[in-house]
Every structure is written in structure tokens, then in C-alpha cells.
Write an enzyme that holds these catalytic residues in place. Structure first.
Site, PDB file in Angstrom:
ATOM      1  N   SER A  50       0.840  -1.203   0.000  1.00 16.67           N
ATOM      2  CA  SER A  50       0.000   0.000   0.000  1.00 16.67           C
ATOM      3  C   SER A  50       0.871   1.247   0.000  1.00 16.67           C
ATOM      4  CB  SER A  50      -0.924   0.015   1.222  1.00 16.67           C
ATOM      5  OG  SER A  50      -1.777  -1.095   1.236  1.00 16.67           O
ATOM      6  N   GLU A  51       1.941   1.251   0.818  1.00 14.45           N
ATOM      7  CA  GLU A  51       2.880   2.375   0.845  1.00 14.45           C
ATOM      8  C   GLU A  51       4.303   1.914   1.127  1.00 14.45           C
ATOM      9  OE1 GLU A  51      -1.052   4.386   1.646  1.00 14.45           O
ATOM     10  OE2 GLU A  51      -0.020   2.783   2.731  1.00 14.45           O
ATOM     11  N   THR A  52       5.229   2.685   0.589  1.00 16.63           N
ATOM     12  CA  THR A  52       6.662   2.576   0.861  1.00 16.63           C
ATOM     13  C   THR A  52       7.121   3.972   1.274  1.00 16.63           C
ATOM     14  OG1 THR A  52       6.953   0.800  -0.752  1.00 16.63           O
ATOM     15  CG2 THR A  52       8.924   2.066  -0.140  1.00 16.63           C
ATOM     16  N   HIS A  81      -1.075   4.335   8.332  1.00 16.05           N
ATOM     17  CA  HIS A  81      -0.257   3.183   8.721  1.00 16.05           C
ATOM     18  C   HIS A  81       1.214   3.385   8.361  1.00 16.05           C
ATOM     19  CE1 HIS A  81       0.265   0.963   4.846  1.00 16.05           C
ATOM     20  NE2 HIS A  81       1.051   0.176   5.542  1.00 16.05           N
TER      21      HIS A  81
END
Length: 283
Positions: A50-52, A81
Site C-alpha cells: 500500500s505504501e513505501t 499506517h
């Protein structure tokens, strides 16, 4: 000319997890200095999480570090998150907050305060940049994509604190879990659904978030939407000051998100975090 690879410390954290591998993972590059925008986006596309995120020196004395947050498709000004997971990674790597028990993160959305005690962390919800009811045309697109009748929607709201979130409230958690959305009908949307669990249980609400506009079909656990929803529902009196949200079961996760709305109006969103991967990454 030969390009010299960048080798950087790397940590992957499971966030909002009641046990390892049951929450939402975030990949954290602990030294983003000298990493280009293109390299950051390429890595985020490759991790396919979802994210880095990339930790950088702050540009203000008020912050402990600066954070850049990327989905597989684009950079976000804020996300929940990744904020908690990156704070956990920063602490794991030896970061020392300027103020005991309180971390201040700088990101494109501004300064975000994070409280920590053990493996539990919580962030202070940033202000929404858009709120209010959805317009009827957009609401109709959402209900059509969700395959539900308009009368099933109890309420709806923009809860955008950076990513662009909108949300619809359904009557029950079961209705939320039963959604089979056709996201091809809302390819640019950042949208979620919430519904109440039966009274007396561990969780007040079930939530699902869909982010085709960011290259994420369904998010296993979403702190930024939880924050915006909590600001909306606690201010209206719909939700109590303290409650818990369940998320992720439709994608094989078991996330738990804790919400606390304080009398001064600050809403805290948090949960457990687990460091699961430690090493280096070559960029």
C-alpha cells in the site's frame, strides 16, 4: 558513466496487527538522502505494498525526521499506517525523540505528532482538507460500484486528510463485509465503507477501504481513513470517544485500529506494530 548503487538500511513493519503478518505492511528506507523521486516511485511500485516510505532529515527544528510516502502509483502528503510503521522503524534503528514518549514527523501535510509506549503507537489525526457530504452524482457512482441501493447509505462524507478519502456509512458490519465492488466504475476513487458491529463486541465498526486511484485495490488497514472518519463521527456524536475498528478480513488480515477522541478535540489513531524485516536494500 557507471552509476554507483545506493545501499540503504531497510525495515518492513506490520501495522495495526494483533499478531505478526495480520496487519498492513509498510516498507521503510531509513536513509532517503540522495534517493531521487524516480527511484522512490520505482521502489514503491516494486514492493507493491500500500505504501513505501523514505526517512529524511527534517527541515524544521520541531520535527524528529521528515517522511515521504509513496503508493505504487504516486506520492501522498499523509497516510496513517505508514506514519506509525515508519515511526516504529525509526525507533528500531536507534532514533531518539527530542521529547520522551512523543515523536514529531514532518511530511507534506505538515507536522504529525506520534505517541509511543512499547510496540503501541498512535498519531494525532491531522486536519481534514475536505469534509462535508458527497455530491449526489459521486454518491451514485459509489453506490453503483458497490452494488448497493442508495437507501442502504445511512450517511456519507468527505474525510480527506491528504489521500482524498470519501466514505459511506452502512447500517451493519455484515453489509460492509458483503460488498463486492466493481472498481472499474470508479477507477480514480479513494473510498471506504463503514458499518456497525452488534453492541457489546470488541469492535464498534467494520471498515473497508478501496484505493484504485492510488494503485491499491483494497487496503488491509487504513489509518488515514480511520482518522478522518473518527473526526466526523465523534464530532457528530455518532461514535463514542473511545472505540475500535476491525479491518482486513476480506483480504486475509485481522487488523485492529484504536480510536481515542480527547476533550480538546484531538483524535488519536493507533495500534500495535511489529518489525518483521531488517536488512539493507540496493537502489
Amino acid at each position: 558513466m557507471t552509476t554507483i548503487p545506493l545501499v540503504r538500511p531497510f525495515i518492513q513493519v506490520d501495522v495495526f496487527s494483533t499478531r505478526p503478518f495480520s496487519g498492513n505492511p509498510v516498507a521503510v528506507v531509513l536513509d532517503g538522502s540522495g534517493v531521487s523521486d524516480e527511484q522512490m516511485q520505482t521502489l514503491a511500485r516494486w514492493t507493491n505494498l500500500s505504501e513505501t516510505t523514505f526517512v529524511l532529515p527534517p527541515t524544521t527544528d520541531e520535527a524528529d525526521y521528515r517522511l515521504r510516502i509513496f503508493t505504487p502509483q504516486a506520492e501522498l502528503p499523509f497516510a496513517g499506517h505508514p506514519t506509525l510503521g515508519s515511526a516504529r522503524a525509526w525507533l528500531e534503528a536507534g532514533g531518539t525523540p527530542r521529547h520522551a514518549g512523543r515523536i514529531v514527523q514532518e511530511c507534506a501535510a505538515g507536522l504529525v505528532t506520534i505517541r509511543h509506549q512499547g510496540e503501541d503507537l498512535e498519531f494525532a489525526a491531522p486536519p481534514r482538507i475536505r469534509d462535508g457530504a458527497l455530491d449526489e452524482a459521486y454518491l451514485e457512482r459509489i453506490t453503483t460500484a458497490f452494488g448497493i441501493r442508495s437507501e442502504q447509505v445511512l450517511a456519507h462524507q468527505w474525510v480527506d486528510n491528504g489521500p482524498g478519502w470519501a466514505v459511506v456509512q452502512l447500517a451493519t458490519a455484515r453489509e460492509v463485509l458483503d460488498l463486492e465492488p466493481d472498481l472499474s466504475l470508479i477507477p480514480d476513487a479513494m473510498v471506504g465503507a463503514i458499518g456497525a458491529h452488534p453492541a457489546g463486541g470488541e469492535y464498534r465498526y467494520e471498515m473497508r477501504t478501496f484505493a484504485p486511484g492510488a494503485g491499491v485495490i483494497e487496503d488491509p488497514a487504513c489509518g488515514s481513513m480511520s482518522a478522518g472518519v473518527a473526526q466526523w463521527l465523534t464530532a457528530s456524536g455518532e461514535a463514542p470517544a473511545v472505540y475500535r475498528v476491525s479491518q482486513g478480513s476480506r483480504v486475509g488480515r485481522d487488523a485492529a485500529i484504536a480510536v481515542t477522541a480527547e476533550p480538546d478535540g484531538i483524535v488519536w489513531v493507533g495500534g500495535n506494530t511489529h518489525v518483521l524485516v531488517r536488512g539493507t536494500i540496493t537502489l
